[in-house]
Design a protein around this motif. Sequence first.
Motif: not given
Ligand SMILES: [Mg+2]
Length: 324
Positions: A209, A213, A274
């Motif tokens: 994650n 991101n 997330g």
């Molecule tokens: Mg995320």
Amino acid sequence: MLRALYARLALALGLLLLRLLTRRTRHLGRTMEAFRASDFTRLTGAAPERPAAGDEIDRLEATFRAMAERITDQIQALTEQDRLCRDLVAQVSHDLRTPLASLRGYLETLRMKDGQLAASERVEYLDIALRHSLRLSRLVEDLFELIKLDARDVRPYLEPVSLGELAQDVVQKLDLTARRKGVHLRLAGDRAVPFVRADTGLIEPVLENLIGNAIQHTPADGEIRVTTRVTGPSVTVEVADTGRGIPAEVLPRIFDDFFQAPSNRADDRHAGLGLAIAKRILDIHESRLTVASSEEAGSRFSFALPVWTGGHSETAAQADEPTR
Ligand SMILES: [Mg+2]
Ligand SMILES: Nc1ncnc2c1ncn2[C@@H]1O[C@H](COP(=O)(O)OP(=O)(O)OP(=O)(O)O)[C@@H](O)[C@H]1O
């Protein structure tokens, strides 16, 4: 005559004494009644300031106050939990409704206009429907994970983990996505860091994650650096990007369930779960996810895990048990 006067005096004195003795119990009775009348939400009247007599009434009052405070605290906690639960249900219904409505719309169109659609249109509609169904299944999986973590149903299986190798695996997995965006994804620091005490299956999605991101929020030609290094008795992993950063006013909220910066909300592939999941996973490892971000320099997320000091693999529950 005199006798009758004495008798009256004695009676009056007796009544006065009785009144004095019952004054504290009456006061306590009134406090209890007011507490009941407030629906057990407010304990009125401060504790008496007079020196405690240390008798049964004092003990009864102290016990009642402790019990009433506990009840008000628990009612407040339950009310807050109820509010959070309602918010979650509202958010989930909203997030499920949009892709479901779209999925249904495209499937209905395909069914109704089957003979009139060009082959390319059919493929396009099917692709959109598939994308929405993938989004739905990801959302349901994330929600399931979040609820399991909240219910403390997840016990990490703590074993020696090489964060250097894990970071390398995740970087390899996401390298193609980064390349497609023209973003340089690099590994840095010491890859041969000592093993840490962690659950690989839980830490891997945290890294996925964070790196995912970073890729999403870094424009072409930007750089993402994943660093592992020893910091005292721990190994720290850092994911730093040269992306557009997180505005200071939203930074404190990025770990909240479903939070997305306003500029992200249009992207319906992401739900804003997330970091909320990552934070919970690190919580159960007794670690903390930290972030520093500025709109000029980009974002830097990091967490540390303790170096493995030997012994058998264990669940966190076993690890918490006192050693005999
Ligand atoms: Mg995320
Ligand atoms: N590296 C980053 N740079 C800029 N903004 C970020 C970064 N990481 C997180 N954010 C912000 O924090 C929000 C929350 O991140 P989080 O990972 O929880 O959700 P998401 O990525 O939007 O959705 P999901 O992870 O469920 O697919 C993001 O929507 C984004 O606004």
